[in-house]
Design an enzyme around this catalytic site. Structure first.
Site, PDB file in Angstrom:
ATOM      1  N   LYS A  28     -21.092  29.537   4.991  1.00  0.00           N
ATOM      2  CA  LYS A  28     -22.411  29.903   4.466  1.00  0.00           C
ATOM      3  C   LYS A  28     -22.389  30.172   2.964  1.00  0.00           C
ATOM      4  CE  LYS A  28     -23.392  31.971   8.925  1.00  0.00           C
ATOM      5  NZ  LYS A  28     -22.444  32.847   9.606  1.00  0.00           N
ATOM      6  N   ARG A  29     -21.191  30.219   2.351  1.00  0.00           N
ATOM      7  CA  ARG A  29     -21.142  30.631   0.943  1.00  0.00           C
ATOM      8  C   ARG A  29     -21.612  29.490   0.022  1.00  0.00           C
ATOM      9  NH1 ARG A  29     -15.415  29.277  -1.583  1.00  0.00           N
ATOM     10  NH2 ARG A  29     -15.117  27.659  -0.076  1.00  0.00           N
ATOM     11  N   CYS A  50      -2.307  -7.971  -9.140  1.00  0.00           N
ATOM     12  CA  CYS A  50      -1.860  -7.144  -8.005  1.00  0.00           C
ATOM     13  C   CYS A  50      -0.493  -7.600  -7.492  1.00  0.00           C
ATOM     14  CB  CYS A  50      -2.899  -7.234  -6.892  1.00  0.00           C
ATOM     15  SG  CYS A  50      -2.323  -6.534  -5.342  1.00  0.00           S
ATOM     16  N   CYS A  53      -0.829  -9.180  -3.744  1.00  0.00           N
ATOM     17  CA  CYS A  53      -1.551 -10.407  -3.428  1.00  0.00           C
ATOM     18  C   CYS A  53      -0.569 -11.585  -3.295  1.00  0.00           C
ATOM     19  CB  CYS A  53      -2.584 -10.711  -4.520  1.00  0.00           C
ATOM     20  SG  CYS A  53      -4.109  -9.755  -4.357  1.00  0.00           S
ATOM     21  N   ASN A  75      11.024  -2.122  -0.740  1.00  0.00           N
ATOM     22  CA  ASN A  75      10.393  -1.464  -1.885  1.00  0.00           C
ATOM     23  C   ASN A  75      11.260  -1.644  -3.137  1.00  0.00           C
ATOM     24  OD1 ASN A  75       9.341   0.561  -3.727  1.00  0.00           O
ATOM     25  ND2 ASN A  75       8.341   1.489  -1.958  1.00  0.00           N
ATOM     26  N   HIS A 113      -7.268  -8.927  -0.967  1.00  0.00           N
ATOM     27  CA  HIS A 113      -7.183  -7.739  -1.816  1.00  0.00           C
ATOM     28  C   HIS A 113      -8.370  -6.786  -1.622  1.00  0.00           C
ATOM     29  CE1 HIS A 113      -5.715  -5.668  -5.469  1.00  0.00           C
ATOM     30  NE2 HIS A 113      -6.990  -5.507  -5.782  1.00  0.00           N
ATOM     31  N   ASN A 153      -0.637   5.407   2.640  1.00  0.00           N
ATOM     32  CA  ASN A 153      -1.201   6.296   1.638  1.00  0.00           C
ATOM     33  C   ASN A 153      -2.394   5.572   1.084  1.00  0.00           C
ATOM     34  OD1 ASN A 153      -0.399   8.767   0.820  1.00  0.00           O
ATOM     35  ND2 ASN A 153       0.929   8.045  -0.822  1.00  0.00           N
ATOM     36  N   SER A 161      -1.045   3.721  -5.500  1.00  0.00           N
ATOM     37  CA  SER A 161      -0.998   2.955  -6.744  1.00  0.00           C
ATOM     38  C   SER A 161      -1.871   1.706  -6.719  1.00  0.00           C
ATOM     39  CB  SER A 161       0.449   2.556  -7.027  1.00  0.00           C
ATOM     40  OG  SER A 161       0.952   1.788  -5.949  1.00  0.00           O
ATOM     41  N   HIS A 164      -5.088  -2.644  -2.724  1.00  0.00           N
ATOM     42  CA  HIS A 164      -4.778  -3.712  -1.757  1.00  0.00           C
ATOM     43  C   HIS A 164      -4.326  -3.054  -0.438  1.00  0.00           C
ATOM     44  CE1 HIS A 164      -3.465  -8.029  -1.183  1.00  0.00           C
ATOM     45  NE2 HIS A 164      -3.075  -7.426  -0.064  1.00  0.00           N
ATOM     46  N   HIS A 166      -2.388  -1.741   2.302  1.00  0.00           N
ATOM     47  CA  HIS A 166      -0.937  -1.766   2.524  1.00  0.00           C
ATOM     48  C   HIS A 166      -0.430  -0.428   3.032  1.00  0.00           C
ATOM     49  CE1 HIS A 166      -1.130   0.227  -1.378  1.00  0.00           C
ATOM     50  NE2 HIS A 166       0.123   0.624  -1.213  1.00  0.00           N
ATOM     51  N   GLN A 168       3.614   1.712   4.113  1.00  0.00           N
ATOM     52  CA  GLN A 168       5.034   1.767   3.798  1.00  0.00           C
ATOM     53  C   GLN A 168       5.838   2.154   5.040  1.00  0.00           C
ATOM     54  OE1 GLN A 168       6.377   3.535   0.133  1.00  0.00           O
ATOM     55  NE2 GLN A 168       4.291   4.004  -0.496  1.00  0.00           N
ATOM     56  N   HIS A 281       4.173   9.435  14.226  1.00  0.00           N
ATOM     57  CA  HIS A 281       5.349  10.225  14.550  1.00  0.00           C
ATOM     58  C   HIS A 281       5.865   9.741  15.895  1.00  0.00           C
ATOM     59  CE1 HIS A 281       4.490  13.931  11.804  1.00  0.00           C
ATOM     60  NE2 HIS A 281       5.154  12.977  11.186  1.00  0.00           N
ATOM     61  N   LYS A 311     -10.439  19.052  -0.932  1.00  0.00           N
ATOM     62  CA  LYS A 311      -9.855  20.348  -0.612  1.00  0.00           C
ATOM     63  C   LYS A 311      -8.531  20.482  -1.357  1.00  0.00           C
ATOM     64  CE  LYS A 311      -7.787  22.895   3.220  1.00  0.00           C
ATOM     65  NZ  LYS A 311      -8.502  24.177   3.120  1.00  0.00           N
ATOM     66  N   PHE A 312      -8.330  21.628  -2.000  1.00  0.00           N
ATOM     67  CA  PHE A 312      -7.060  21.875  -2.680  1.00  0.00           C
ATOM     68  C   PHE A 312      -6.251  22.867  -1.861  1.00  0.00           C
ATOM     69  CE2 PHE A 312      -9.648  20.316  -6.174  1.00  0.00           C
ATOM     70  CZ  PHE A 312      -8.764  19.474  -6.823  1.00  0.00           C
ATOM     71  N   GLU A 317      -3.122  29.457   0.181  1.00  0.00           N
ATOM     72  CA  GLU A 317      -2.485  28.429   1.012  1.00  0.00           C
ATOM     73  C   GLU A 317      -1.084  28.075   0.538  1.00  0.00           C
ATOM     74  OE1 GLU A 317      -5.910  25.778   0.650  1.00  0.00           O
ATOM     75  OE2 GLU A 317      -6.128  26.268   2.774  1.00  0.00           O
TER      76      GLU A 317
HETATM   77  P1  H2U Z   1       1.644   3.424  -2.537  1.00  0.00           P
HETATM   78  O1  H2U Z   1       1.496   3.192  -1.069  1.00  0.00           O
HETATM   79  O2  H2U Z   1       1.793   4.873  -2.898  1.00  0.00           O
HETATM   80  O3  H2U Z   1       0.594   2.740  -3.323  1.00  0.00           O
HETATM   81  O4  H2U Z   1       3.029   2.758  -2.981  1.00  0.00           O
HETATM   82  C1  H2U Z   1       3.291   1.405  -3.024  1.00  0.00           C
HETATM   83  C2  H2U Z   1       4.765   1.179  -3.195  1.00  0.00           C
HETATM   84  O5  H2U Z   1       4.976  -0.107  -3.750  1.00  0.00           O
HETATM   85  C3  H2U Z   1       5.456   2.175  -4.128  1.00  0.00           C
HETATM   86  O6  H2U Z   1       6.372   2.933  -3.370  1.00  0.00           O
HETATM   87  C4  H2U Z   1       6.162  -0.101  -4.523  1.00  0.00           C
HETATM   88  C5  H2U Z   1       6.179   1.282  -5.160  1.00  0.00           C
HETATM   89  O7  H2U Z   1       7.506   1.704  -5.355  1.00  0.00           O
HETATM   90  N1  H2U Z   1       6.133  -1.230  -5.456  1.00  0.00           N
HETATM   91  C6  H2U Z   1       7.024  -2.292  -5.264  1.00  0.00           C
HETATM   92  O8  H2U Z   1       7.860  -2.240  -4.339  1.00  0.00           O
HETATM   93  N2  H2U Z   1       6.967  -3.400  -6.064  1.00  0.00           N
HETATM   94  C7  H2U Z   1       6.099  -3.536  -7.107  1.00  0.00           C
HETATM   95  O9  H2U Z   1       6.071  -4.564  -7.744  1.00  0.00           O
HETATM   96  C8  H2U Z   1       5.191  -2.424  -7.460  1.00  0.00           C
HETATM   97  C9  H2U Z   1       5.186  -1.236  -6.526  1.00  0.00           C
HETATM   98 ZN    ZN Z   2      -3.939  -7.626  -4.091  1.00  0.00          ZN
END
Ligand code: H2U
Ligand code: ZN
Length: 348
Positions: A28-29, A50, A53, A75, A113, A153, A161, A164, A166, A168, A281, A311-312, A317
């Site tokens: 209510k605040r 990108c 792509c 990666n 993309h 993420n 970053s 597109h 994606h 991990q 998980h 939210k921070f 917290e």
């Molecule tokens: P995000 O999901 O946080 O956007 O991270 C994308 C990953 O892509 C990030 O861990 C990797 C980064 O290290 N990356 C590559 O492997 N190759 C690239 O050319 C750019 C980014």
């Molecule tokens: Zn792309």
């Protein structure tokens, strides 16, 4: 008389043993927080700059193939490496460190993309699920790998970053903190009751219907009773399985269906590509039997009351305990009321 809707209270997270402080009276605040500008969400299907792509060059100089569905690669800036030497230090139990080996991968969900997960067809999401399974199998075949974290993420606000679509995969030689907590809690419950903790929890949620957001014959998505983030959700498989390798083809389709419907609702909440960190998980690998483990997926979105107000996790917290104002029941009601058709495809 005590009422969950009216009075401040603490709620228990049986999966981790953590607690959350809920303060419904604060809804209510008056709000005097920050408003940010909404990032423009119009992107081309192909972006020559990108790194995800098709046909484009990545940071390590390699060229992406002209892929048609999804695409996976190691990666280029991996947080964990396969050839890290074993060893560590332990000085009087106070200065402790231990070498950590692992393999990190990046998965592009689509060559397009401009899209996000909810805009992919159920078949296209199924292809991503099959790729997750293939990667899981390959990583689990390495005896030094004990845990495989599949995640996404999404959104600039989450430090992602690249828009597109994606995700991990990080795999490593020890069990990460959240997995240690969830393993311990599920194990204790399974040993005491002979049943899955999340299976029993899901049955309660299906009876109460208060926090349920979307459901099909094999999965349910709900705002957990102990949710920390305003619109946090938990996807639970109705069958007690340890990993995504146990899913039948029918369950793979059902998982794609639930992911599409849930993420479309998320985008429809504020009419933006909804940011979050989400991930599965599941049972550790090369670590003996884990009959207690019940596959599930967490969605942690940072937004609070608009496309720009997040939210921070600060103050109390950071120093004491997570806290929320809007109740999980309120958030579930809100998400449940939203259309499942994406706003860009004509959903309201
Ligand atoms: P995000 O999901 O946080 O956007 O991270 C994308 C990953 O892509 C990030 O861990 C990797 C980064 O290290 N990356 C590559 O492997 N190759 C690239 O050319 C750019 C980014
Ligand atoms: Zn792309």
């Amino acid at each position: 008389m005590f009422d969950l809707k009216e009075h401040s209270h603490t709620r228990y997270n049986p999966l981790t043993g953590d607690w959350i402080l809920v303060s419904p009276q604060r809804m209510k605040r008056p709000w005097q927080g920050k408003t940010e500008t909404v990032p423009e969400d119009k992107r081309p299907s192909y972006d020559p700059t990108c790194y995800l792509c098709p046909r484009n060059k990545r940071a390590d100089g390699s060229i992406n193939p002209d892929y048609k569905d999804s695409f996976v690669f190691v990666n280029d800036f991996s947080a964990l490496l396969e050839d890290t030497p074993e060893g560590g230090i332990d000085i009087e139990g106070l200065l402790k460190a231990s070498g950590e080996r692992g393999i990190c991968k990046v998965i592009s969900f689509s060559p397009d993309h401009s899209l996000t997960l909810p805009q992919l067809s159920v078949q296209a999401i199924e292809a991503v699920i099959r790729l997750w399974q293939k990667e899981f199998t390959e990583l689990a075949a390495k005896p030094f790998i004990r845990y495989i974290q599949i995640f996404e993420n999404k959104g600039e606000i989450m430090g992602c970053s690249n828009p597109h679509p994606h995700g991990q995969i990080w795999s490593q030689s020890s069990l990460p903190l959240e997995i240690v907590k969830e393993t311990n809690r599920q194990k204790k419950y399974f040993e005491e009751k002979g049943r899955s903790l999340l299976g029993d929890y899901l049955n309660l949620e299906l009876q109460q219907q208060e926090r349920l957001v979307v459901e099909n014959s094999h999965f349910a998505a709900l705002v957990p009773f102990w949710a920390v983030w305003p619109y946090e959700t938990l996807v639970i498989s109705k069958r007690h399985v340890q990993t995504l390798l146990d899913f039948t083809p029918e369950e793979q389709t059902a998982l794609a269906d639930i992911l599409k419907r849930l993420t479309a609702k998320y985008d429809n909440l504020f009419h933006i590509s909804f940011p979050y960190s989400a991930g599965m998980h599941q049972s550790p690998v090369n670590d003996g039997d884990h009959p207690e483990w019940h596959w599930h997926m967490h969605f942690y979105p940072p937004l609070l009351r608009s496309a720009t107000v997040k939210k921070f996790m600060v103050g109390y917290e950071m120093l004491a305990n997570p806290q929320r104002d809007v109740t999980p029941e309120w958030a579930a009601e809100k998400l449940k009321s939203l259309p499942e058709l994406h706003y860009k495809e004509g959903g309201a």
